[in-house]
Design an enzyme around this catalytic site. Structure first.
Site, PDB file in Angstrom:
ATOM      1  N   SER A 131       9.226   7.924 -21.737  1.00 10.14           N
ATOM      2  CA  SER A 131       8.076   7.418 -22.495  1.00 10.14           C
ATOM      3  C   SER A 131       7.420   8.594 -23.203  1.00 10.14           C
ATOM      4  O   SER A 131       6.966   9.539 -22.554  1.00 10.14           O
ATOM      5  CB  SER A 131       7.078   6.732 -21.559  1.00 10.14           C
ATOM      6  N   ASN A 132       7.385   8.549 -24.524  1.00 14.74           N
ATOM      7  CA  ASN A 132       6.861   9.673 -25.308  1.00 14.74           C
ATOM      8  C   ASN A 132       5.400   9.438 -25.663  1.00 14.74           C
ATOM      9  O   ASN A 132       5.060   9.083 -26.786  1.00 14.74           O
ATOM     10  CB  ASN A 132       7.704   9.863 -26.568  1.00 14.74           C
ATOM     11  N   HIS A 134       9.663   6.337  -4.246  1.00 18.20           N
ATOM     12  CA  HIS A 134       9.671   7.167  -3.039  1.00 18.20           C
ATOM     13  C   HIS A 134      10.544   6.591  -1.933  1.00 18.20           C
ATOM     14  O   HIS A 134      10.760   7.229  -0.907  1.00 18.20           O
ATOM     15  CB  HIS A 134       8.241   7.374  -2.527  1.00 18.20           C
ATOM     16  N   ASP A 179      12.865  11.795  -3.001  1.00 23.80           N
ATOM     17  CA  ASP A 179      11.792  12.567  -2.372  1.00 23.80           C
ATOM     18  C   ASP A 179      11.302  13.640  -3.341  1.00 23.80           C
ATOM     19  O   ASP A 179      11.904  13.877  -4.398  1.00 23.80           O
ATOM     20  CB  ASP A 179      12.248  13.198  -1.055  1.00 23.80           C
TER      21      ASP A 179
END
Length: 534
Positions: free
Chosen positions: A451-452, A504, A508
């Site tokens: 995503s810019n 998550h 990690d």
């Protein structure tokens, strides 16, 4: 040979679309893959291409009309150019793909009974569970009225009626599994309604007495008053919206008689005839009297707008992502001074070849090279997170702020493309996305997303993962900032902040940090990226 073109699936859950523009006319000679028409769904503007060479013999819909998925869109005479045999199998497959039309059984009382076929309700969905029937056998229903709620493995979906009539049979009980493209319920409707579905009227059973009809009408009117939509908000299908446009009615002002204020065609006609105005005024007066003591009148500048289309899809997707994926964010800065200098040297040369060489192709290729060393970044878990699929193809998505909302098309197979090839594909894809014309295939199959945000400002973000992917990165704007060089002197460097969000359950902190360091190395030292290419 004359052949009907069957409108294919054009998006997840899409069962109808509006004809925005015909790009051909009856009698035109067309070729395979030539664009035939533009159609608008509640998600995007889609261009429909031809699948054969030939001559258009008939257009089944006019501009502005609503076309049905899996129904004929236009007819054509297929050219006998030696490819007829080659096209025979695809043509057969197209015909098989179209669901069986419900068989209509004429009855003596001036009605027919036909089956409602459960349409496609999501990509890959072949069955669903009946959560709740909203109607009962013998009940009179109207076009677009919700009939039942069904649960797929992706969402809770409400199924509306296609015609007005009387429910004669429910084929499934609550809790049972219904099959897509199989009969869901049977409906009896008046024969004279068949000639013009827009003028369809609710058919009452032959055994129904005039007093019962009157009682039903009173109950319907009472329900309409109690369930009217507030001004400024309209819940309606494309067909109802088209009728409102044809009659010059602002659909946001029409009180809906359906559940949650859903507007039906009869509501639009009643509003046009002036029948709904007294009810609207009475309701408005009642609401005003009830709320006057609680709050001041709303300002005339306030506006209520329903969330629909791409925005609604984004709302559902983002809500599901943050509610099911434990996100964590990792931020880093990247010195792009050398990469910017390299790109400046190359851009004019490739511009002469028609290639727009931006920074993004470098980011995408470096990302693909880093994925080779950390394949977990290009994986996806199953629904209950008991299995993990590692993808060999690096289909990198780009979040694009289009005119119809946020779209995330992806470039397939970046691991096999050069930087110039990625640049060409990126230009074509982003131009199409900004116009809302991106194909459904380009929106599917992504494995990781960029995503810019820096293109319009901003440095650090906490992006939301494009589920079922496991990671997304937001690129901040490039800033000229002071940094110390190897001699301890302060110099101006071109710095970009990047923000990763990871799943998550799968990734990690150490993994994403090492992955980012490798990606950063390729970008800060373009020569190392060159050496790593295969």
């Amino acid at each position: 040979m004359k052949q009907d073109f069957i409108l294919p699936d054009i998006g997840e859950g899409i069962v109808e679309c509006e004809i925005v523009e015909w790009l051909v006319a009856e009698g035109d000679t067309i070729s395979e893959d030539q664009p035939v028409c533009d159609v608008m769904t509640d998600k995007a503007l889609v261009q429909i291409p031809a699948v054969y060479n030939g001559v258009v013999s008939k257009l089944y819909y006019a501009k502005g009309e609503i076309a049905k998925v899996h129904a004929p869109l236009f007819a054509m005479e297929i050219a006998d150019d030696g490819n007829t045999a080659a096209h025979a199998e695809p043509a057969k497959a197209t015909q098989v793909a179209a669901p069986a039309q419900p068989a209509a059984a004429p009855q003596a009382n001036g009605t027919i009974s036909e089956d409602f076929i459960l349409p496609d309700i999501g990509e890959g969905i072949v069955e669903c569970e009946i959560v709740e029937w909203l109607v009962a056998e013998g009940e009179t229903i109207s076009e677009d009225q919700p009939v039942c709620d069904v649960m797929t493995d992706k969402a809770l979906v409400q199924i509306p009626a296609k015609h007005s009539g009387v429910v004669s049979k429910l084929y499934y009980a609550k809790g049972e599994i219904a099959k897509v493209h199989a009969p869901l319920f049977a409906i009896s409707r008046a024969v004279d309604a068949l000639s013009d579905s827009s003028n369809a009227v609710t058919a009452a059973p032959a055994a129904t007495t005039s007093s019962q009809v009157t009682a039903q009408a009173k109950a319907s009117n009472h329900a309409a008053v109690s369930r009217q939509a507030p001004q400024g908000k309209a819940l309606a299908s494309p067909a109802v919206r088209r009728l409102a446009r044809e009659l010059g009615v602002d659909i946001h002002m029409v009180p809906g008689s359906g559940d949650k204020g859903r507007v039906f065609k009869d509501d639009v006609r009643a509003f046009t005839a002036g029948e709904a105005k007294p009810t609207t005024q009475a309701t408005a007066s009642s609401v005003s009297n009830t709320t006057a003591s609680a709050a001041p009148a709303a300002s005339a500048t306030h506006r209520v707008e329903a969330i629909r289309g791409i925005k609604a899809a984004m709302a559902r997707q983002m809500t599901e992502s943050v509610s099911t994926i434990p996100h964590f964010t990792y931020c880093e800065e990247i010195d792009l001074t050398e990469l910017i200098a390299l790109r400046s040297q190359l851009k004019d040369h490739y511009a002469k070849q028609g290639v727009k060489l931006t920074m993004m192709p470098f980011f995408m290729k470096a990302l693909s090279l880093a994925i080779n060393e950390f394949p977990v970044m290009n994986s996806q878990p199953n629904a209950d997170c008991t299995e993990l699929t590692y993808f060999s193809a690096h289909n990198i998505g780009i979040a694009v702020d289009s005119k119809v909302g946020l779209l995330v098309p992806n470039i397939k197979g970046c691991e096999q493309k050069s930087i110039v090839e990625i640049a060409k594909a990126l230009t074509k894809l982003t131009d199409a996305a900004r116009e809302g014309r991106v194909s459904p295939a380009d929106l599917k199959g992504g494995t990781i997303t960029i995503s810019n945000i820096g293109a319009i400002g901003g440095t650090v973000a906490t992006p939301i993962i494009n589920k079922p992917e496991v990671a997304i990165v937001a690129l901040g704007k490039v800033q000229s900032l002071p940094r110390f060089d190897a001699k301890g002197q302060v110099v101006a460097r071109q710095i970009m902040q990047v923000s990763w969000s990871g799943d998550h359950r799968i990734i990690d902190g150490g993994t994403i940090a090492r992955f980012t360091n490798l990606w950063k190395q390729y970008l800060e030292q373009p020569s190392s990226m060159l050496v790593a290419m295969r």
